[in-house]
Design a protein around this motif. Structure first.
Motif, PDB file in Angstrom:
ATOM      1  N   ILE A  52       0.836  -1.198   0.000  1.00 12.08           N
ATOM      2  CA  ILE A  52       0.000   0.000   0.000  1.00 12.08           C
ATOM      3  C   ILE A  52       0.874   1.252   0.000  1.00 12.08           C
ATOM      4  CG2 ILE A  52      -1.746   1.284   1.275  1.00 12.08           C
ATOM      5  CD1 ILE A  52      -2.719  -1.372   2.443  1.00 12.08           C
ATOM      6  N   ILE A  53       1.882   1.277   0.852  1.00 15.06           N
ATOM      7  CA  ILE A  53       2.758   2.449   0.933  1.00 15.06           C
ATOM      8  C   ILE A  53       3.536   2.621  -0.365  1.00 15.06           C
ATOM      9  CG2 ILE A  53       4.682   3.498   2.177  1.00 15.06           C
ATOM     10  CD1 ILE A  53       3.689   2.014   4.689  1.00 15.06           C
ATOM     11  N   SER A  54       3.938   1.511  -0.979  1.00 16.45           N
ATOM     12  CA  SER A  54       4.642   1.583  -2.262  1.00 16.45           C
ATOM     13  C   SER A  54       3.751   2.206  -3.332  1.00 16.45           C
ATOM     14  CB  SER A  54       5.089   0.185  -2.688  1.00 16.45           C
ATOM     15  OG  SER A  54       5.815   0.216  -3.896  1.00 16.45           O
ATOM     16  N   ALA A  55       2.468   1.831  -3.359  1.00 16.96           N
ATOM     17  CA  ALA A  55       1.537   2.425  -4.325  1.00 16.96           C
ATOM     18  C   ALA A  55       1.385   3.925  -4.068  1.00 16.96           C
ATOM     19  CB  ALA A  55       0.188   1.724  -4.251  1.00 16.96           C
ATOM     20  N   TYR A 125      -5.873  -2.734  -1.406  1.00 10.54           N
ATOM     21  CA  TYR A 125      -4.818  -2.281  -2.319  1.00 10.54           C
ATOM     22  C   TYR A 125      -5.504  -1.575  -3.476  1.00 10.54           C
ATOM     23  CZ  TYR A 125      -0.773  -2.395  -5.452  1.00 10.54           C
ATOM     24  OH  TYR A 125       0.258  -2.055  -6.300  1.00 10.54           O
ATOM     25  N   TYR A 126      -5.316  -0.254  -3.523  1.00  8.56           N
ATOM     26  CA  TYR A 126      -5.976   0.577  -4.516  1.00  8.56           C
ATOM     27  C   TYR A 126      -5.056   0.800  -5.719  1.00  8.56           C
ATOM     28  CZ  TYR A 126      -8.713   1.826  -0.339  1.00  8.56           C
ATOM     29  OH  TYR A 126      -9.473   1.794   0.805  1.00  8.56           O
ATOM     30  N   PRO A 127      -5.626   0.937  -6.916  1.00 11.57           N
ATOM     31  CA  PRO A 127      -4.789   1.212  -8.088  1.00 11.57           C
ATOM     32  C   PRO A 127      -4.145   2.592  -7.996  1.00 11.57           C
ATOM     33  CG  PRO A 127      -7.117   1.316  -8.665  1.00 11.57           C
ATOM     34  CD  PRO A 127      -7.050   0.786  -7.271  1.00 11.57           C
ATOM     35  N   VAL A 128      -2.939   2.685  -8.500  1.00  9.19           N
ATOM     36  CA  VAL A 128      -2.213   3.956  -8.458  1.00  9.19           C
ATOM     37  C   VAL A 128      -2.990   5.046  -9.189  1.00  9.19           C
ATOM     38  CG1 VAL A 128      -0.119   5.132  -9.257  1.00  9.19           C
ATOM     39  CG2 VAL A 128       0.046   2.889  -8.157  1.00  9.19           C
ATOM     40  N   ASP A 129      -3.667   4.708 -10.271  1.00 11.57           N
ATOM     41  CA  ASP A 129      -4.438   5.709 -11.009  1.00 11.57           C
ATOM     42  C   ASP A 129      -5.503   6.350 -10.122  1.00 11.57           C
ATOM     43  OD1 ASP A 129      -2.958   5.280 -13.266  1.00 11.57           O
ATOM     44  OD2 ASP A 129      -4.476   4.080 -14.304  1.00 11.57           O
ATOM     45  N   VAL A 196     -19.486   2.491  -6.228  1.00 11.63           N
ATOM     46  CA  VAL A 196     -19.183   1.916  -4.913  1.00 11.63           C
ATOM     47  C   VAL A 196     -18.046   2.687  -4.254  1.00 11.63           C
ATOM     48  CG1 VAL A 196     -18.431  -0.172  -3.697  1.00 11.63           C
ATOM     49  CG2 VAL A 196     -19.960  -0.347  -5.688  1.00 11.63           C
ATOM     50  N   GLY A 197     -18.201   2.991  -2.987  1.00 10.85           N
ATOM     51  CA  GLY A 197     -17.138   3.628  -2.218  1.00 10.85           C
ATOM     52  C   GLY A 197     -16.325   2.601  -1.460  1.00 10.85           C
ATOM     53  N   MET A 198     -15.009   2.703  -1.555  1.00  8.24           N
ATOM     54  CA  MET A 198     -14.107   1.755  -0.899  1.00  8.24           C
ATOM     55  C   MET A 198     -13.250   2.461   0.160  1.00  8.24           C
ATOM     56  SD  MET A 198     -14.640  -1.290  -2.199  1.00  8.24           S
ATOM     57  CE  MET A 198     -13.148  -2.165  -1.786  1.00  8.24           C
ATOM     58  N   ASN A 199     -13.807   3.491   0.782  1.00  9.74           N
ATOM     59  CA  ASN A 199     -13.126   4.219   1.855  1.00  9.74           C
ATOM     60  C   ASN A 199     -11.785   4.791   1.408  1.00  9.74           C
ATOM     61  OD1 ASN A 199     -13.826   5.068   4.482  1.00  9.74           O
ATOM     62  ND2 ASN A 199     -12.197   3.833   5.359  1.00  9.74           N
ATOM     63  N   CYS A 200     -11.809   5.354   0.224  1.00  7.82           N
ATOM     64  CA  CYS A 200     -10.631   6.009  -0.351  1.00  7.82           C
ATOM     65  C   CYS A 200     -11.005   7.475  -0.561  1.00  7.82           C
ATOM     66  CB  CYS A 200     -10.272   5.331  -1.668  1.00  7.82           C
ATOM     67  SG  CYS A 200      -8.717   5.871  -2.403  1.00  7.82           S
ATOM     68  N   TRP A 201     -10.421   8.369   0.242  1.00  4.87           N
ATOM     69  CA  TRP A 201     -10.888   9.747   0.328  1.00  4.87           C
ATOM     70  C   TRP A 201      -9.738  10.747   0.234  1.00  4.87           C
ATOM     71  CZ3 TRP A 201     -16.129  10.439   0.797  1.00  4.87           C
ATOM     72  CH2 TRP A 201     -16.878   9.348   1.267  1.00  4.87           C
ATOM     73  N   LEU A 243     -14.366   5.668 -11.640  1.00 10.71           N
ATOM     74  CA  LEU A 243     -13.215   4.893 -12.119  1.00 10.71           C
ATOM     75  C   LEU A 243     -13.620   3.441 -12.310  1.00 10.71           C
ATOM     76  CD1 LEU A 243     -10.143   5.428 -12.668  1.00 10.71           C
ATOM     77  CD2 LEU A 243      -9.721   4.458 -10.409  1.00 10.71           C
ATOM     78  N   ARG A 244     -13.263   2.900 -13.454  1.00 10.86           N
ATOM     79  CA  ARG A 244     -13.465   1.473 -13.718  1.00 10.86           C
ATOM     80  C   ARG A 244     -12.144   0.772 -13.449  1.00 10.86           C
ATOM     81  NH1 ARG A 244     -16.485   4.430 -17.103  1.00 10.86           N
ATOM     82  NH2 ARG A 244     -18.693   3.851 -17.314  1.00 10.86           N
ATOM     83  N   ALA A 245     -12.007   0.233 -12.271  1.00  9.79           N
ATOM     84  CA  ALA A 245     -10.751  -0.396 -11.855  1.00  9.79           C
ATOM     85  C   ALA A 245     -11.052  -1.355 -10.719  1.00  9.79           C
ATOM     86  CB  ALA A 245      -9.741   0.662 -11.411  1.00  9.79           C
ATOM     87  N   SER A 246     -10.097  -2.224 -10.439  1.00  6.78           N
ATOM     88  CA  SER A 246     -10.276  -3.191  -9.361  1.00  6.78           C
ATOM     89  C   SER A 246      -9.585  -2.712  -8.078  1.00  6.78           C
ATOM     90  CB  SER A 246      -9.701  -4.556  -9.772  1.00  6.78           C
ATOM     91  OG  SER A 246      -8.306  -4.448  -9.994  1.00  6.78           O
ATOM     92  N   VAL A 247     -10.084  -3.194  -6.965  1.00  6.88           N
ATOM     93  CA  VAL A 247      -9.471  -2.986  -5.657  1.00  6.88           C
ATOM     94  C   VAL A 247      -9.316  -4.361  -5.012  1.00  6.88           C
ATOM     95  CG1 VAL A 247      -9.743  -1.971  -3.357  1.00  6.88           C
ATOM     96  CG2 VAL A 247     -10.505  -0.695  -5.379  1.00  6.88           C
ATOM     97  N   LEU A 248      -8.149  -4.638  -4.461  1.00  6.40           N
ATOM     98  CA  LEU A 248      -7.956  -5.913  -3.765  1.00  6.40           C
ATOM     99  C   LEU A 248      -8.361  -5.757  -2.314  1.00  6.40           C
ATOM    100  CD1 LEU A 248      -4.535  -7.082  -5.235  1.00  6.40           C
ATOM    101  CD2 LEU A 248      -6.852  -7.567  -6.048  1.00  6.40           C
ATOM    102  N   ASP A 249      -9.156  -6.697  -1.831  1.00  4.28           N
ATOM    103  CA  ASP A 249      -9.681  -6.653  -0.468  1.00  4.28           C
ATOM    104  C   ASP A 249      -9.067  -7.786   0.342  1.00  4.28           C
ATOM    105  OD1 ASP A 249     -11.254  -5.763   1.649  1.00  4.28           O
ATOM    106  OD2 ASP A 249     -12.904  -7.116   1.140  1.00  4.28           O
TER     107      ASP A 249
END
Length: 270
Positions: A52-55, A125-129, A196-201, A243-249
């Motif tokens: 996560i920190i690397s992203a 793990y959120y996409p860098v974009d 969908v919100g994934m708690n990314c703010w 955004l059309r992207a995946s998030v790893l949970d």
């Protein structure tokens, strides 16, 4: 690039991760960390938090604050002595009790100060974009993830979406409202449940102020989505970046194998 700091909410109890699952294939180290509930330290070759920190570093974030509890000395030691990051400065905020994400944001702001900052989960793990788009402006915002892309491209099945937030977004990409953990109350195949919100703010002082006075929720916590809803009612504008992207949970033991597979080619460099 406007926002340079990020807070990772790592104080949760990890109740679902601690739950036994006979179907999950874990090695000894993964099983031991899963028993502790500290999802961010699950070894995916390296602790998940390092990915996560690397992203975040790839995004351009230079200052990372981990929101931890008093019992998380091992996490502090890892990032201070065992594997100090090279591309980011890592600091720590103390959340005395696990009483919700809004309270965690207040704790992070006490370390970061008045500058806007990103907020994200320690088990996603959120996409860098997504992170880069959110950090591009110094206004409040969130990522509205396309439901179908989450299910198709990541490790999130359609039913799990019920445990996330569903966002109402205007044609001008403004956040209009939040349905937190809709459960069976919403038809997940409907257009109303697309985003969908994934708690990314992206958090601003106005959102921190709402976090400091949001009422306790029916679940007994001070919750960030409810604080944002409070700010919206008071006229605070919040961007919603579609955004059309995946998030790893990584919230359950059964997620570990799929996350390892998805990150097999990623070499974390925090």
């Amino acid at each position: 690039m406007t926002i340079l700091s990020a807070a990772i909410l790592a104080r949760g109890l990890g109740t679902r991760m601690r739950r036994e699952d006979a179907t999950a294939q874990l090695d000894g180290a993964q099983s031991s960390v899963a028993d502790s509930g500290m999802k961010g330290m699950i070894p995916i070759r390296r602790p998940f938090l390092e990915y996560i920190i690397s992203a975040l570093a790839d995004t351009g974030i230079t200052d990372v604050v981990l929101v931890l509890g008093p019992e998380h000395d091992a996490v502090r030691a890892h990032f201070t002595y065992d594997a100090p990051p090279v591309r980011t400065r890592v600091r720590f905020a103390l959340q005395e009790q696990p009483i919700g994400t809004a309270n965690a944001v207040v704790a992070a702001a006490q370390v970061i100060g008045d500058a806007p900052f990103l907020v994200l989960n320690a088990d996603n793990y959120y996409p860098v974009d997504a992170l880069r788009a959110l950090a591009a402006e110094d206004t409040a915002g969130t990522i509205a993830f396309d439901r179908d892309a989450l299910v198709r491209d990541g490790n999130i099945d359609a039913e799990r979406v019920r445990s996330f937030a569903v966002l109402s977004v205007s044609e001008r990409d403004e956040l209009l409202g939040i349905i937190e953990k809709p459960g069976d109350a919403l038809d997940l195949s409907s257009p109303a449940a697309r985003w969908v919100g994934m708690n990314c703010w992206a958090i601003t002082p106005a959102i921190v102020a709402a976090c400091s006075r949001v009422p306790i929720s029916t679940r007994g916590e001070y919750e960030l989505p409810e604080a944002v809803a409070l700010a919206l009612r008071e006229g605070v504008p919040v961007r919603a970046i579609r955004l059309r992207a995946s998030v790893l949970d990584l919230s359950r033991r059964s997620d570990i194998a799929s996350v390892m597979h998805q990150l097999r080619d990623v070499d974390p460099r925090p």
